[in-house]
Design a protein around this motif. Structure first.
Motif: not given
Length: 405
Positions: A360-366
């Motif tokens: 999730t953190r690899l692919l999504h921009l917060p």
């Protein structure tokens, strides 16, 4: 949970070794496995069968989960109607990078909707004479801290029923009432809310790709999945507060196309949007997964973000571990056998929590991500696809650490 209803108001009282609260895939798979071993289990659910089989859920089965369903006699429809995926595609920097599951770890995943898994299991329970009650209400679970727990419910016709069991399994989903039966002083809940959600659609369109496509871009994340040759499932990162009413078909397709665009000219096949929803992201684990005569399985005990396709697979793994433990507990070993369940189940749960969170953190921009954050993600993605170790890690995690002969 409703206040207890006096015993005099109960119309029927029956006995069964195991009562299962929740008749989704986890509950029905457990009942199926126990039934194959000659142990009667009564399963019940507040939802009707129609409600469960028409609610769209996950669509990817790990190698072992697919094999277990086929080899335990649920049915071979997975092999006939499902789609074997021997890899997955990561798109970033405007280019495609395929992770070859078979070449790296000798395993595949199967595109097979959770609704179909449920239908197969419900049909198998009906075929085998299993007891399943759908559409019940006023469910009560009583005396789980004793050796004689009870489950009561109201049937659709208004009659009240009670089953007296030796063990109760709470497989009643992410809004579980069973997990609340573990006293607050004796439980620990771990959780994380993510600052983004997925906007999901079902679209009437041809397949855009033969396997799943996970796309990272400066515009945000998108996942291109499939359902059938003519109906597709797709998602894109959105604000958790987004309303489906604010998104027209035109805006949806513009957003998706922008997130998969690249120098290779890849474009999605478009068509009418049949269904829209906003799916929030949450990681959750409750410990313990056993309290007295109560055991928790599936989403009742843990949930993961959908990025790594772990939710359904974790639930099926829980009951795969739990079924033989219950058989031992009902036999000569007694309740002491239940001590084996939580350590084995939780080991996989926390591995899956790590993988789902990592992906999730690899692919999504917060929200508020900087140019540095974007470039750092691209560097990590390049490390994953650019080394055999990175590709193998993703392949083994995604296919579910398949059992090898």
């Amino acid at each position: 949970m409703a206040a207890a209803i006096p015993a005099a108001a109960i119309d029927t009282v029956t006995r069964a070794p195991v009562a299962i609260v929740g008749a989704g895939p986890a509950g029905l798979m457990l009942a199926h496995l126990l039934g194959r071993a000659g142990v009667e289990a009564v399963a019940l659910d507040t939802r009707t069968r129609h409600e469960i089989e028409t609610t769209q859920r996950a669509g990817i089965l790990e190698a072992d989960a697919a094999r277990d369903l086929v080899e335990t006699g649920v049915g071979d429809r997975i092999l006939r109607e499902g789609h074997e995926h021997t890899g997955v595609e990561l798109r970033f920097g405007g280019r495609a990078h395929r992770i070859d599951f078979q070449g790296l770890v000798g395993a595949s995943t199967w595109l097979y909707p959770q609704t179909d898994v449920f239908v197969d299991l419900a049909d198998a329970r009906e075929r085998d004479g299993g007891t399943v009650h759908f559409g019940v209400r006023d469910t009560e679970v009583l005396d789980v801290d004793t050796a004689a727990p009870r489950v009561r419910w109201t049937a659709p016709d208004g009659t009240r029923h009670e089953v007296r069991a030796r063990y109760v399994v709470g497989a009643d989903g992410s809004r579980s009432m069973c997990r609340d039966l573990v006293p607050e002083r004796s439980r620990v809940r771990y959780g994380h809310e993510y600052p983004f959600a997925w906007f999901g659609i079902m679209a009437e369109a041809p397949m855009s790709a033969p396997e799943l496509v996970y796309a990272h871009s400066e515009h945000g994340f998108a996942l291109i999945s499939q359902r059938t040759d003519t109906v597709q499932r797709m998602y894109f990162q959105c604000d958790p507060q987004d309303s489906v009413d604010a998104w027209t078909d035109e805006r949806i397709w513009q957003t998706l196309q922008a997130r998969v665009a690249g120098e290779d000219g890849f474009r999605l096949q478009e068509g009418p949007v049949l269904e829209k929803s906003v799916l929030r992201f949450r990681s959750f684990v409750q410990e313990p997964m056993r309290w007295g005569s109560l055991l928790l399985a599936g989403d009742a005990a843990h949930t993961v973000p959908p990025t790594g396709a772990r939710g359904l697979n974790l639930a099926l793994h829980d009951v795969k571990v739990l079924a033989p433990v219950l058989l031992r507990a009902l036999g000569a070993e007694g309740a002491a056998a239940l001590d084996d369940y939580q350590p084995r189940a939780l080991a996989r749960v926390w591995r899956a929590q790590h993988f789902s969170s990592w992906m999730t953190r690899l692919l999504h921009l917060p929200p508020g991500a900087s140019a540095f954050d974007l470039r750092r993600q691209l560097g990590e993605l390049d490390s994953v696809v650019g080394t055999r170790a990175g590709r193998s890690y993703l392949a083994e995690q995604y296919t579910g650490w398949p059992t090898r002969a």
